[in-house]
Design a protein around this motif. Structure first.
Motif: not given
Length: 211
Positions: A33-54
């Motif tokens: 699941q693609s997620v930005s660093v900002a969204d990951l920090i603010q909303n938490g992980p959407p799934r367990e396998w992540l592609h973190v950008t930015g």
């Protein structure tokens, strides 16, 4: 004999639980699941396998998790912006390129000036933006490892967020192991069932001959 059957049943149930855990994890995470660093920090992980950008990394803050002079893995902060505090994401990486960079930086040079020159020559790697693909560190066994990594980071003086997110770079959901455990557990339960049925037949009293 009964104790053996109970033990075998318990083992099969554990295999079924492990298998379902792996299978459900795989079904939820067919692709990262693609997620930005900002969204990951603010909303938490959407799934367990992540592609973190930015995210921004600083390799000089990396902490060796090997516990020896053999550098095999590093724990590296991933920030929303350079120097942002506290640290919200820690990445455990075994990326060969990063390992080689840090090995050269710490062991190849004899002076601070040479290290500084090497860092400046690879500034984009040491202090640049970097996307990370990996899995959240979780589960029973991984939780113990997570606690050790957190303690290690705190001992090194890193300012760690209370809601720190741990990622293991390069790790992917197991694709076959869960189905194997499920199959093994089901076969084992079928075997236990047949053992109970055979025991019941052996214990059944013989019908007396009326003559």
């Amino acid at each position: 004999m009964k104790r053996f059957r109970f033990t075998l049943t318990a083992i099969c149930l554990v295999l079924l639980w492990l298998g379902w855990t792996d299978v459900s994890l795989f079904l939820r995470n067919r692709t990262p699941q693609s997620v930005s660093v900002a969204d990951l920090i603010q909303n938490g992980p959407p799934r367990e396998w992540l592609h973190v950008t930015g995210g921004y990394q600083n390799l000089l803050e990396g902490i060796s998790t090997s516990g020896t002079l053999e550098l095999e893995a590093f724990l590296i902060p991933l920030r929303l912006s350079p120097g942002a505090q506290p640290i919200d994401i820690l990445v455990e990486t075994r990326d060969p390129h990063i390992i080689q960079l840090l090995q050269d930086y710490y062991f190849k040079f004899d002076s601070t000036a040479e290290q500084q020159a090497y860092q400046e020559a690879h500034a984009g790697d040491f202090l640049g933006r970097r996307d990370i693909t990996g899995m959240l560190v979780g589960g029973l066994v991984a939780s113990g490892n997570k606690d050790k990594l957190l303690k290690l980071a705190q001992e090194e003086g890193l300012d760690i967020s209370e809601n720190i997110i741990f990622l293991s770079e390069g790790k992917e959901p197991a694709r076959i192991r869960g189905f194997f455990f499920l199959g093994l557990g089901l076969l084992g339960l079928l075997k236990v069932g047949s053992m109970w049925r055979n025991t019941g037949k052996d214990a059944a009293p013989e019908t007396e001959n009326p003559l």
